[in-house]
Design a protein around this motif. Sequence first.
Motif, PDB file in Angstrom:
ATOM      1  N   MET A   1      15.833 -76.287  37.725  1.00  0.00           N
ATOM      2  CA  MET A   1      15.258 -77.585  38.108  1.00  0.00           C
ATOM      3  C   MET A   1      15.254 -77.686  39.637  1.00  0.00           C
ATOM      4  O   MET A   1      16.246 -77.411  40.303  1.00  0.00           O
ATOM      5  N   GLY A   2      14.104 -78.060  40.209  1.00  0.00           N
ATOM      6  CA  GLY A   2      13.981 -78.112  41.659  1.00  0.00           C
ATOM      7  C   GLY A   2      14.726 -79.280  42.268  1.00  0.00           C
ATOM      8  O   GLY A   2      15.075 -80.253  41.589  1.00  0.00           O
ATOM      9  N   ILE A   3      14.970 -79.186  43.532  1.00  0.00           N
ATOM     10  CA  ILE A   3      15.660 -80.245  44.265  1.00  0.00           C
ATOM     11  C   ILE A   3      14.622 -81.266  44.713  1.00  0.00           C
ATOM     12  O   ILE A   3      13.593 -80.905  45.287  1.00  0.00           O
ATOM     13  N   SER A   4      14.860 -82.539  44.483  1.00  0.00           N
ATOM     14  CA  SER A   4      13.892 -83.582  44.852  1.00  0.00           C
ATOM     15  C   SER A   4      13.845 -83.749  46.364  1.00  0.00           C
ATOM     16  O   SER A   4      14.838 -83.506  47.066  1.00  0.00           O
ATOM     17  N   GLU A   5      12.681 -84.174  46.830  1.00  0.00           N
ATOM     18  CA  GLU A   5      12.509 -84.390  48.276  1.00  0.00           C
ATOM     19  C   GLU A   5      13.449 -85.479  48.767  1.00  0.00           C
ATOM     20  O   GLU A   5      14.006 -85.395  49.868  1.00  0.00           O
ATOM     21  N   THR A   6      13.652 -86.479  47.929  1.00  0.00           N
ATOM     22  CA  THR A   6      14.546 -87.582  48.315  1.00  0.00           C
ATOM     23  C   THR A   6      15.966 -87.068  48.555  1.00  0.00           C
ATOM     24  O   THR A   6      16.625 -87.445  49.533  1.00  0.00           O
ATOM     25  N   ALA A   7      16.410 -86.170  47.670  1.00  0.00           N
ATOM     26  CA  ALA A   7      17.761 -85.629  47.814  1.00  0.00           C
ATOM     27  C   ALA A   7      17.868 -84.774  49.069  1.00  0.00           C
ATOM     28  O   ALA A   7      18.872 -84.829  49.800  1.00  0.00           O
ATOM     29  N   VAL A   8      16.837 -83.987  49.326  1.00  0.00           N
ATOM     30  CA  VAL A   8      16.844 -83.134  50.520  1.00  0.00           C
ATOM     31  C   VAL A   8      16.851 -83.994  51.777  1.00  0.00           C
ATOM     32  O   VAL A   8      17.593 -83.733  52.729  1.00  0.00           O
ATOM     33  N   ARG A   9      16.035 -85.022  51.794  1.00  0.00           N
ATOM     34  CA  ARG A   9      15.984 -85.918  52.957  1.00  0.00           C
ATOM     35  C   ARG A   9      17.340 -86.559  53.195  1.00  0.00           C
ATOM     36  O   ARG A   9      17.787 -86.694  54.333  1.00  0.00           O
ATOM     37  N   LYS A  14      21.979 -87.017  56.445  1.00  0.00           N
ATOM     38  CA  LYS A  14      23.438 -87.082  56.518  1.00  0.00           C
ATOM     39  C   LYS A  14      23.979 -86.072  57.520  1.00  0.00           C
ATOM     40  O   LYS A  14      24.885 -86.379  58.317  1.00  0.00           O
ATOM     41  N   ALA A  15      23.412 -84.842  57.490  1.00  0.00           N
ATOM     42  CA  ALA A  15      23.855 -83.799  58.417  1.00  0.00           C
ATOM     43  C   ALA A  15      23.551 -84.193  59.860  1.00  0.00           C
ATOM     44  O   ALA A  15      24.370 -83.991  60.770  1.00  0.00           O
ATOM     45  N   LEU A  16      22.359 -84.760  60.083  1.00  0.00           N
ATOM     46  CA  LEU A  16      21.981 -85.190  61.439  1.00  0.00           C
ATOM     47  C   LEU A  16      22.870 -86.336  61.916  1.00  0.00           C
ATOM     48  O   LEU A  16      23.297 -86.365  63.070  1.00  0.00           O
ATOM     49  N   ALA A  18      25.900 -87.027  61.005  1.00  0.00           N
ATOM     50  CA  ALA A  18      27.273 -86.571  61.233  1.00  0.00           C
ATOM     51  C   ALA A  18      27.383 -85.693  62.474  1.00  0.00           C
ATOM     52  O   ALA A  18      28.454 -85.601  63.085  1.00  0.00           O
ATOM     53  N   ASN A  19      26.278 -85.040  62.832  1.00  0.00           N
ATOM     54  CA  ASN A  19      26.324 -84.085  63.949  1.00  0.00           C
ATOM     55  C   ASN A  19      25.329 -84.439  65.054  1.00  0.00           C
ATOM     56  O   ASN A  19      24.821 -83.558  65.754  1.00  0.00           O
ATOM     57  N   ALA A  20      25.039 -85.728  65.194  1.00  0.00           N
ATOM     58  CA  ALA A  20      24.021 -86.163  66.153  1.00  0.00           C
ATOM     59  C   ALA A  20      24.311 -85.664  67.570  1.00  0.00           C
ATOM     60  O   ALA A  20      23.428 -85.133  68.261  1.00  0.00           O
ATOM     61  N   ASP A  21      25.543 -85.823  68.016  1.00  0.00           N
ATOM     62  CA  ASP A  21      25.889 -85.397  69.377  1.00  0.00           C
ATOM     63  C   ASP A  21      25.757 -83.881  69.532  1.00  0.00           C
ATOM     64  O   ASP A  21      25.268 -83.390  70.554  1.00  0.00           O
ATOM     65  N   THR A  22      26.196 -83.145  68.512  1.00  0.00           N
ATOM     66  CA  THR A  22      26.120 -81.680  68.561  1.00  0.00           C
ATOM     67  C   THR A  22      24.668 -81.218  68.611  1.00  0.00           C
ATOM     68  O   THR A  22      24.312 -80.313  69.371  1.00  0.00           O
ATOM     69  N   VAL A  23      23.813 -81.835  67.794  1.00  0.00           N
ATOM     70  CA  VAL A  23      22.385 -81.487  67.772  1.00  0.00           C
ATOM     71  C   VAL A  23      21.747 -81.793  69.129  1.00  0.00           C
ATOM     72  O   VAL A  23      20.984 -80.980  69.673  1.00  0.00           O
ATOM     73  N   GLU A 111      20.513 -75.486  62.616  1.00  0.00           N
ATOM     74  CA  GLU A 111      21.901 -75.034  62.734  1.00  0.00           C
ATOM     75  C   GLU A 111      22.838 -76.053  62.111  1.00  0.00           C
ATOM     76  O   GLU A 111      23.802 -75.699  61.419  1.00  0.00           O
ATOM     77  N   SER A 112      22.545 -77.324  62.335  1.00  0.00           N
ATOM     78  CA  SER A 112      23.373 -78.394  61.784  1.00  0.00           C
ATOM     79  C   SER A 112      23.255 -78.450  60.259  1.00  0.00           C
ATOM     80  O   SER A 112      24.251 -78.587  59.546  1.00  0.00           O
ATOM     81  N   VAL A 113      22.006 -78.326  59.767  1.00  0.00           N
ATOM     82  CA  VAL A 113      21.776 -78.378  58.321  1.00  0.00           C
ATOM     83  C   VAL A 113      22.423 -77.183  57.623  1.00  0.00           C
ATOM     84  O   VAL A 113      23.010 -77.301  56.542  1.00  0.00           O
ATOM     85  N   GLN A 114      22.316 -76.008  58.248  1.00  0.00           N
ATOM     86  CA  GLN A 114      22.873 -74.785  57.656  1.00  0.00           C
ATOM     87  C   GLN A 114      24.388 -74.905  57.484  1.00  0.00           C
ATOM     88  O   GLN A 114      24.962 -74.443  56.490  1.00  0.00           O
ATOM     89  N   GLY A 115      25.017 -75.541  58.429  1.00  0.00           N
ATOM     90  CA  GLY A 115      26.465 -75.676  58.350  1.00  0.00           C
ATOM     91  C   GLY A 115      26.922 -76.705  57.333  1.00  0.00           C
ATOM     92  O   GLY A 115      28.108 -76.787  57.006  1.00  0.00           O
TER      93      GLY A 115
END
Length: 290
Positions: A1-9, A14-16, A18-23, A111-115
């Motif tokens: 079952m594929g991952i929904s776009e809403t879940a990916v967004r 969330k990653a951005l 949490a890591n806004a300053d790092t990005v 890089e942020s998303v991968q982590g």
Amino acid sequence: MGISETAVRRRVGKALRANADTVADRWVELQLAQDELRAGIGERELREEADALVTALVAGLDTALPVAQVVNAHEELRRSVIDLSLRRARGGATPTATSLAVLALKEAVLESVQGASDDAAELFAAVLLVNRLLDAAGALSFDTYVEGREEIIRRQSRQLLELSTPVVRLWRHVLAVPLIGTLDTARTQVVMENLLQAIQEHEAQVAIIDITGVPTVDTAVAQHLMQTVNAVRLMGADCVISGIRPPIAQTIAQLGIDLSKILTRASLADALSEAIKLTSDPVRQAVVRR
């Protein structure tokens, strides 16, 4: 079952968040490493841009807008990209460098998303989403840059036209416009606007248009001159054209251009002498006072 776009967004947002300053720091670092991307912008200003754009990205992802429309439809994100592009356009960066600077944000975001995830399918979906989002931002920055540069060029052209058509006060109630170069429609409009404004400001009674520096006079140039003369007359002032050299007089005669209703003189000095006579004429003064 594929991952929904809403879940990916949600995960990317969330990653951005949490890591806004790092990005932001990473994006600034990538730009500082390549001078053509920063376009002479200082590190502090780059950081301000980065903070604004990352914050806007997070806000855009939190909306219900389709990913393909987020950049152009989300006001905060759109404004951040436009401001960045216009700032770089004014700084002299190329449109390609401006787009690449925006696209460099991809690396920092990925890089942020991968982590934030070890799931390959989820990571792949996130990469696709980030690519679509920032490709749209790169395209917007390119379009904005081009439009911004065109506006700057138009404004500079207008300023050059105004500088090349100064209105000079020669005598009490006497103005002059020394023309140099080709007289086309755009320049005629600037001459007319500046001269009419000056006539009103200085309560001028005579305007001298000196064409000593105009290399050739053809039918189009003559029409432009006559339009200006008619506009000056509508303002209640007389108009004298000076600087009609023998070759120009011969050309005008050969073309059959009728300047008989326009007062002409061979030199600016002759025109000024005529203007002084006109402003000293008691009959004319009485008409002006009425």
